[in-house]
Design a protein around this motif. Structure first.
Motif, PDB file in Angstrom:
ATOM      1  N   ARG A 255       0.851  -1.167   0.114  1.00  0.00           N
ATOM      2  CA  ARG A 255       0.014  -0.198   0.041  1.00  0.00           C
ATOM      3  C   ARG A 255       0.685   1.341  -0.078  1.00  0.00           C
ATOM      4  NH1 ARG A 255      -2.529  -3.573   3.451  1.00  0.00           N
ATOM      5  NH2 ARG A 255      -1.648  -2.544   5.456  1.00  0.00           N
ATOM      6  N   VAL A 256       2.050   1.198   0.096  1.00  0.00           N
ATOM      7  CA  VAL A 256       3.126   2.194   0.005  1.00  0.00           C
ATOM      8  C   VAL A 256       2.599   3.320  -1.126  1.00  0.00           C
ATOM      9  CG1 VAL A 256       5.269   3.058  -0.402  1.00  0.00           C
ATOM     10  CG2 VAL A 256       4.771   1.509   1.536  1.00  0.00           C
ATOM     11  N   PRO A 257       2.554   2.901  -2.369  1.00  0.00           N
ATOM     12  CA  PRO A 257       2.422   3.660  -3.699  1.00  0.00           C
ATOM     13  C   PRO A 257       1.041   4.703  -3.377  1.00  0.00           C
ATOM     14  CG  PRO A 257       3.082   1.566  -4.337  1.00  0.00           C
ATOM     15  CD  PRO A 257       2.869   1.395  -2.813  1.00  0.00           C
ATOM     16  N   LEU A 258      -0.226   3.870  -2.760  1.00  0.00           N
ATOM     17  CA  LEU A 258      -1.256   4.572  -2.516  1.00  0.00           C
ATOM     18  C   LEU A 258      -1.235   5.600  -1.626  1.00  0.00           C
ATOM     19  CD1 LEU A 258      -4.232   4.857  -2.773  1.00  0.00           C
ATOM     20  CD2 LEU A 258      -4.458   3.156  -0.942  1.00  0.00           C
ATOM     21  N   HIS A 259      -0.227   5.662  -0.436  1.00  0.00           N
ATOM     22  CA  HIS A 259      -0.209   6.570   0.587  1.00  0.00           C
ATOM     23  C   HIS A 259       0.943   7.595   0.002  1.00  0.00           C
ATOM     24  CE1 HIS A 259      -2.402   4.804   3.808  1.00  0.00           C
ATOM     25  NE2 HIS A 259      -2.211   3.627   3.415  1.00  0.00           N
ATOM     26  N   GLN A 260       1.723   7.376  -0.988  1.00  0.00           N
ATOM     27  CA  GLN A 260       2.476   8.361  -1.560  1.00  0.00           C
ATOM     28  C   GLN A 260       1.992   9.169  -2.511  1.00  0.00           C
ATOM     29  OE1 GLN A 260       5.593   5.677  -3.060  1.00  0.00           O
ATOM     30  NE2 GLN A 260       6.988   5.850  -1.333  1.00  0.00           N
ATOM     31  N   LEU A 261       0.774   8.543  -3.120  1.00  0.00           N
ATOM     32  CA  LEU A 261       0.018   9.372  -4.324  1.00  0.00           C
ATOM     33  C   LEU A 261      -0.344  10.798  -3.706  1.00  0.00           C
ATOM     34  CD1 LEU A 261      -0.794   8.911  -7.038  1.00  0.00           C
ATOM     35  CD2 LEU A 261      -2.808   7.765  -6.436  1.00  0.00           C
ATOM     36  N   HIS A 262      -0.913  10.868  -2.579  1.00  0.00           N
ATOM     37  CA  HIS A 262      -1.278  12.298  -2.161  1.00  0.00           C
ATOM     38  C   HIS A 262      -0.268  13.280  -2.480  1.00  0.00           C
ATOM     39  CE1 HIS A 262      -1.575  15.423   1.311  1.00  0.00           C
ATOM     40  NE2 HIS A 262      -2.407  15.706   0.555  1.00  0.00           N
ATOM     41  N   LEU A 263       1.047  12.803  -1.667  1.00  0.00           N
ATOM     42  CA  LEU A 263       2.210  13.992  -1.664  1.00  0.00           C
ATOM     43  C   LEU A 263       2.728  14.094  -3.217  1.00  0.00           C
ATOM     44  CD1 LEU A 263       3.855  15.958   0.269  1.00  0.00           C
ATOM     45  CD2 LEU A 263       5.526  13.967   0.471  1.00  0.00           C
ATOM     46  N   LEU A 264       2.685  13.046  -3.917  1.00  0.00           N
ATOM     47  CA  LEU A 264       3.112  13.322  -5.368  1.00  0.00           C
ATOM     48  C   LEU A 264       2.226  14.181  -6.091  1.00  0.00           C
ATOM     49  CD1 LEU A 264       4.375   9.770  -5.964  1.00  0.00           C
ATOM     50  CD2 LEU A 264       5.514  11.606  -5.727  1.00  0.00           C
ATOM     51  N   LEU A 265       0.663  14.099  -5.909  1.00  0.00           N
ATOM     52  CA  LEU A 265      -0.085  14.960  -6.460  1.00  0.00           C
ATOM     53  C   LEU A 265      -0.023  16.175  -6.116  1.00  0.00           C
ATOM     54  CD1 LEU A 265      -3.187  12.467  -6.697  1.00  0.00           C
ATOM     55  CD2 LEU A 265      -1.892  13.731  -8.719  1.00  0.00           C
ATOM     56  N   VAL A 266       0.484  16.671  -4.950  1.00  0.00           N
ATOM     57  CA  VAL A 266       0.863  17.961  -4.279  1.00  0.00           C
ATOM     58  C   VAL A 266       1.944  18.465  -4.985  1.00  0.00           C
ATOM     59  CG1 VAL A 266       1.594  19.143  -2.455  1.00  0.00           C
ATOM     60  CG2 VAL A 266      -0.312  17.496  -2.102  1.00  0.00           C
ATOM     61  N   HIS A 267       2.883  17.783  -5.315  1.00  0.00           N
ATOM     62  CA  HIS A 267       3.869  18.039  -6.095  1.00  0.00           C
ATOM     63  C   HIS A 267       3.684  18.675  -7.347  1.00  0.00           C
ATOM     64  CE1 HIS A 267       6.253  17.138  -2.698  1.00  0.00           C
ATOM     65  NE2 HIS A 267       7.512  17.607  -3.253  1.00  0.00           N
ATOM     66  N   THR A 268       2.630  17.817  -7.913  1.00  0.00           N
ATOM     67  CA  THR A 268       2.341  18.160  -9.411  1.00  0.00           C
ATOM     68  C   THR A 268       1.655  19.418  -9.482  1.00  0.00           C
ATOM     69  OG1 THR A 268       0.514  16.561  -9.607  1.00  0.00           O
ATOM     70  CG2 THR A 268       2.494  16.067 -10.721  1.00  0.00           C
ATOM     71  N   ALA A 269       0.603  19.417  -8.384  1.00  0.00           N
ATOM     72  CA  ALA A 269      -0.064  20.770  -8.378  1.00  0.00           C
ATOM     73  C   ALA A 269       0.700  21.963  -8.078  1.00  0.00           C
ATOM     74  CB  ALA A 269      -1.247  20.388  -7.268  1.00  0.00           C
ATOM     75  N   ALA A 270       1.749  21.733  -7.241  1.00  0.00           N
ATOM     76  CA  ALA A 270       2.293  22.925  -6.704  1.00  0.00           C
ATOM     77  C   ALA A 270       3.536  23.372  -7.890  1.00  0.00           C
ATOM     78  CB  ALA A 270       2.912  22.802  -5.385  1.00  0.00           C
TER      79      ALA A 270
END
Length: 289
Positions: A255-270
């Motif tokens: 489940r590590v990639p699922l939990h990482q997805l939030h912070l990664l999307l924050v980075h593409t958004a910012a």
């Protein structure tokens, strides 16, 4: 100005800095080391007048105080929280050690176990330069994570062209089926932005939490983000110590990639499409699990 005076009158800090009554040593990126008359050093973040998003420093101060109140992981004391500036105790940087990693792993488990009343938090949040919807939610973690932590940053990333249409479709598939991947647990007291740069290895031989986006969330999120962007030193030691203190649910590594997805999307958004490959890789890994 000494520390006792500053604690009593934090609103005077900008005036003392303006008139050079406090020694200020810039260390880059809007960050300074302040030295008070009694020799106390403080860590200060500031933004030019009017440039700090409304509530950004207040959110960080609230998060630091909430994490510190658990009495578990070392967290800097907030000395002054103003609209354009945040001052905390100075933590002298040091080198990572195996002993510090073991202690941190155990302490992080205790922090998480201290819990939260709900997912989210009582204060409006920020993560980096972006707002973080902390509206308290007592529903399921999967529903909250999809609607409050993934969808807003997916939309922003798509709007700014940081993700392709196919990338967006991949993440949308996860949003629709997130219950299939999730393991429900009560809300944990989490740092919320625990990439390796927000774990400060200090000269006192401990690892300190800094720059939080703290809220009630899933404990696996903090552990997953520790491995992003190269990972923290002694990650395996931290995870083993954590698991010995509070065992993780079966299959947590998948489940590590699922939990990482939030912070990664924050980075593409910012920050743009530099992080697009990482978002796609994480989303693909989730769907293959």
């Amino acid at each position: 100005m000494d520390l006792a005076y500053l604690r009593a009158h934090p609103e005077h800090l900008p005036t003392f800095l303006l008139h050079q009554r406090i020694r200020e040593t810039p260390v880059g990126g809007g960050v300074s080391r302040l030295t008070l008359d009694d020799g106390t050093s403080l860590f200060a973040k500031s933004r030019p007048s009017g440039s700090a998003p409304d509530g950004m420093f207040a959110a960080e101060a609230a998060g630091l105080a909430w994490l510190r109140a658990s009495g578990t992981v070392p967290v800097p004391e907030v000395v002054a929280a103003l609209p354009g500036m945040l001052a905390t105790e100075w933590v002298q940087p040091g080198e990572p050690t195996r002993q510090a990693a073991e202690e941190f792993g155990r302490s992080l488990a205790l922090l998480h176990r201290s819990g939260a009343d709900s997912f989210g938090a009582p204060w409006p949040g920020y993560i980096g330069p972006l707002p973080l919807d902390n509206t308290p939610d007592t529903g399921t973690w999967a529903s909250w994570f999809a609607t409050r932590r993934l969808l807003p940053y997916l939309r922003t990333s798509a709007d700014r062209g940081s993700l392709s249409e196919s990338d967006v479709t991949l993440v949308e598939r996860i949003l629709k089926t997130l219950e299939e991947y999730a393991v429900s647990e009560p809300p944990a007291r989490i740092h919320g932005d625990l990439w390796p740069g927000n774990l400060l290895w200090a000269a006192d031989g401990r690892a300190w939490l800094v720059d939080p986006a703290a809220h009630g969330g899933h404990r696996e999120t903090d552990l997953a983000t520790l491995s992003l962007f190269g990972g923290v030193p002694f990650l395996d030691v931290i995870l083993a110590a954590y698991d010995a203190e509070w065992p993780l649910a079966e299959g947590w590594r998948a489940r590590v990639p699922l939990h990482q997805l939030h912070l990664l999307l924050v980075h593409t958004a910012a920050f743009g499409d530099t992080y697009q490959p990482a978002v796609r890789a994480a989303a693909t890994a989730v769907l293959r699990a």
